[in-house]
Write an enzyme that holds these catalytic residues in place. Structure first.
Site: not given
Ligand code: PLP
Length: 402
Positions: A140, A225, A255
């Site tokens: 993802f 990531d 985030k």
């Protein structure tokens, strides 16, 4: 408006690309949130790790206010006083040389894809436009067309082609497959050190080290990531640090970099890679604005000063131990690192959703990831006594739904 009315207009006027639990949140503080009826919950999702600092951390609120009273936006047409210090501090924190700020995680991933391709053409001598990037099954990395082009989740992908070419998929955790997939056109291997959205999938020990060595040997960029796993979430500053001697060429963050206040993402790398962007080639209207940059600086500072990473390690291990002690025929596995924990249910358990609904009624807000995994990822400053409270509730729910 009542909670019910708010949910109804959200469903009537808002697109249905999410399936939220039936609760309307109106207030948050630390690990706690309150709903429209005044009921209190522990936030066990932390906005998918964007709330590592908890809700409305006072030092971050102060930072927002200070900078709002000074200057919010400039565009990159001019310098601002926060961007330089932000880049320097983040680069040092990551043990890297250069930073490129963006806003959302997906934009940072796109940026990394672009610079890896350019690096391939300029530095590695790959012919235009033959660059290939290797990614993993069940990855993802966000929702843009290029990113979903290499997703293996039909729900994220199938209705949205045509797709961007140039990606190859290997099984997650399979170093041999990585080695076999590499060709002279391979410019990068893009991977999450722990797959978050796929269900908190931890790769076999040694995989990241092997991937590092394979990438080095073949002159392929290793791109982690760490949008979800980074900044203390897994009990280390970055999840890849669980394996010694692993150093990525590119680190992608987002985030929690925004301190739960504001979208801030970044690509962090060395000069040989990030230094290849020349002006005009890439940009973002909001990326690197002074408000974002100052918030991110304070978010990093708080993370260090308040030892959130160390707390995540200690409390995460404790939490995982307690979860593993729960006796239920429904539980298949408890896994994770630090405060990124997945509890996988057997298929016969009837799906994670009904457990999340029952947990909600007990005052714990959790969200299922895919159908069978409950994710537990509270803010990193959660204390042992709050974990004890949560575990009691979790036990109760498993007993009732047994
Ligand atoms: C959340 C996430 C993204 C995407 O971030 P957005 O801010 O939603 O675009 C990318 N990669 C990983 C690993 C993520 O968890």
């Amino acid at each position: 408006m009542t909670g019910r009315e708010i949910m109804d207009i959200t469903e009537e006027y808002g697109a249905h690309n999410y399936h939220p639990l039936p609760v309307v949140l109106t207030k948050g503080k630390g690990i706690w949130v309150w709903d429209s009826e005044g009921k209190k919950y522990i936030d066990m999702l932390s906005c998918y790790s964007a709330l590592n600092h908890g809700h409305r951390h006072p030092k971050l609120i102060k930072a927002v206010k200070e900078q709002m009273n000074k200057l919010t936006l400039t565009s990159r047409a001019f310098y601002n006083e926060q961007l330089g210090p932000f880049c320097k501090e983040l680069a040092h924190f990551c043990n890297m040389e250069m930073v490129l700020p963006m806003n959302s995680g997906a934009e940072a991933v796109e940026t990394a894809v672009k610079i890896a391709r350019k690096w391939g053409y300029i530095k590695k001598g790959v012919k235009h436009y033959n660059a290939e990037i290797i990614v993993c099954e069940n990855n993802f990395h966000g929702r843009t067309v290029t990113i979903i082009s290499f997703s293996t989740e039909p729900l994220y992908r199938d209705e949205f082609g045509p797709f961007t070419p140039g990606f190859k998929v290997i099984p997650f955790g399979d170093a041999d497959a990585l080695e076999k997939a590499i060709t002279p056109n391979t410019v990068a291997f893009l991977v999450e050190p722990i797959q978050g959205e796929a269900g908190i999938n931890v790769p076999p020990d040694g995989f990241l080290k092997k991937a590092y060595e394979i990438c080095k040997k073949n002159n392929v960029l290793l791109m982690f990531d760490e949008i979800q796993t980074g900044l203390g979430r897994t009990g280390k500053p970055f999840a890849h640090q669980y394996e010694e001697g692993v150093k990525p060429d590119v680190l992608i963050l987002g985030k929690a970099l925004g301190g739960g206040m504001y979208p801030v993402s970044a690509v962090v790398s060395n000069k040989e890679v990030l230094g290849l962007f020349t002006w005009g080639e890439h940009g973002s209207t909001f990326g690197g604005n002074p408000l974002a940059a100052y918030i991110a600086r304070v978010a990093l500072k708080v993370l260090i000063e308040e030892r959130l990473t160390e707390n995540s390690y200690e409390i995460g291990n404790y939490f995982m131990e307690q979860l593993r002690k729960i006796k239920s025929r429904h539980i298949k596995e408890v896994r994770g690192k630090g405060l990124l924990i997945g509890l996988e249910l057997h298929k016969e358990a009837g799906g994670a959703r009904r457990f999340c609904e029952a947990l909600m009624n007990e005052g714990l807000l959790c969200k299922e990831t895919h159908d069978h995994v409950i994710r537990f990822a509270p803010p990193l400053n959660i204390r042992k006594k709050d974990i004890n409270f949560a575990v009691k509730k979790i036990k109760k729910v498993f007993k009732e739904l047994d």
